[in-house]
Design an enzyme around this catalytic site. Structure first.
Site, PDB file in Angstrom:
ATOM      1  N   GLY A 294     -46.143  -7.011  28.242  1.00  0.00           N
ATOM      2  CA  GLY A 294     -44.927  -5.973  28.859  1.00  0.00           C
ATOM      3  C   GLY A 294     -43.183  -6.646  27.812  1.00  0.00           C
ATOM      4  CB  CYS A 295     -40.739  -6.437  29.856  1.00  0.00           C
ATOM      5  SG  CYS A 295     -38.644  -6.913  29.583  1.00  0.00           S
ATOM      6  CG  PHE A 296     -39.043  -8.393  24.218  1.00  0.00           C
ATOM      7  CD1 PHE A 296     -37.653  -8.059  25.133  1.00  0.00           C
ATOM      8  CD2 PHE A 296     -39.392  -7.555  23.122  1.00  0.00           C
ATOM      9  CE1 PHE A 296     -36.639  -7.666  24.228  1.00  0.00           C
ATOM     10  CE2 PHE A 296     -38.457  -7.306  22.597  1.00  0.00           C
ATOM     11  CZ  PHE A 296     -37.035  -7.196  23.234  1.00  0.00           C
ATOM     12  CD1 TRP A 297     -35.355  -9.763  26.765  1.00  0.00           C
ATOM     13  CD2 TRP A 297     -34.959  -7.317  28.175  1.00  0.00           C
ATOM     14  NE1 TRP A 297     -34.834  -8.119  25.907  1.00  0.00           N
ATOM     15  CE2 TRP A 297     -33.637  -6.868  27.877  1.00  0.00           C
ATOM     16  CE3 TRP A 297     -34.392  -6.770  30.235  1.00  0.00           C
ATOM     17  CZ2 TRP A 297     -33.683  -6.147  27.458  1.00  0.00           C
ATOM     18  CZ3 TRP A 297     -33.811  -5.971  29.657  1.00  0.00           C
ATOM     19  CH2 TRP A 297     -33.477  -5.863  28.596  1.00  0.00           C
ATOM     20  CB  CYS A 298     -41.236 -10.296  31.929  1.00  0.00           C
ATOM     21  SG  CYS A 298     -40.696  -9.028  32.420  1.00  0.00           S
TER      22      CYS A 298
END
Length: 181
Positions: A11-15
């Site tokens: 998923g989103c790499f920030w998460c």
């Protein structure tokens, strides 16, 4: 120290960066792109899903402190590996669930973990996580690194990442670096 690396797309790499940064035994986490066909892609280029890349994190860890199987379990439990090309509101191949392994042993352990989780019926649908050898990891732009820690009050961080981080801390308390507790 026994320094190892693995690259996860979940998923989103920030998460995912925010989660893995806080694990005991993790030395560094870099956000980036892998699994595509365009050399040196940018965030804007991969955002449309046409480069074939997934948003990924490269995790460098001390295998004497944190086992690969522990990392795999955290990987599977902190995203939904049964969704094809999406995580939450993020949709497209750039958000696919994937493990990009460096050595055959990592692939074998990931296969074994998928079988174990399937046999234990941990998820209500089949795991669709892609297992591929790591070809090239392109580090994301500097302003995208350490995103949550640098921007905790931005709406995406507060509304999407913080709840995931809270759930992670609750489930894996014994694996968290003390500064997060």
């Amino acid at each position: 120290m026994n320094i190892q690396k693995i690259t996860f797309g979940n998923g989103c790499f920030w998460c995912t960066e925010a989660i893995f940064q806080h694990l005991k035994g993790v030395i560094s986490v870099a956000s980036g792109y892998t699994g595509g066909h365009t050399a040196n892609p940018t965030y804007m280029e991969i955002s449309n899903g046409k480069t074939g890349h997934t948003e990924a994190i490269e995790v460098e860890y001390n295998a004497n402190e944190l086992s690969f199987n522990e990392l795999l379990l955290i990987f599977f439990k902190t995203h939904n590996p049964t969704l094809l090309n999406r995580q939450g509101g993020d949709v497209g191949t750039q958000y696919r669930s994937a493990i990009f392994y460096n050595i055959e042993e990592q692939k074998q352990q990931a296969d074994a973990m998928i079988k174990k989780l399937t046999n234990e019926q941990v998820f209500d649908r089949p795991i669709v996580t892609e297992l591929s050898p790591l070809s090239e990891f392109y580090k994301a732009e500097d302003h995208l690194q350490n995103y949550y820690n640098n921007n905790p009050l931005k709406p995406y961080c507060a509304l999407v990442i913080q709840p995931k981080l809270n759930k992670f801390v609750k489930e894996f308390t014994n694996k968290i670096k003390p500064e997060l507790l």
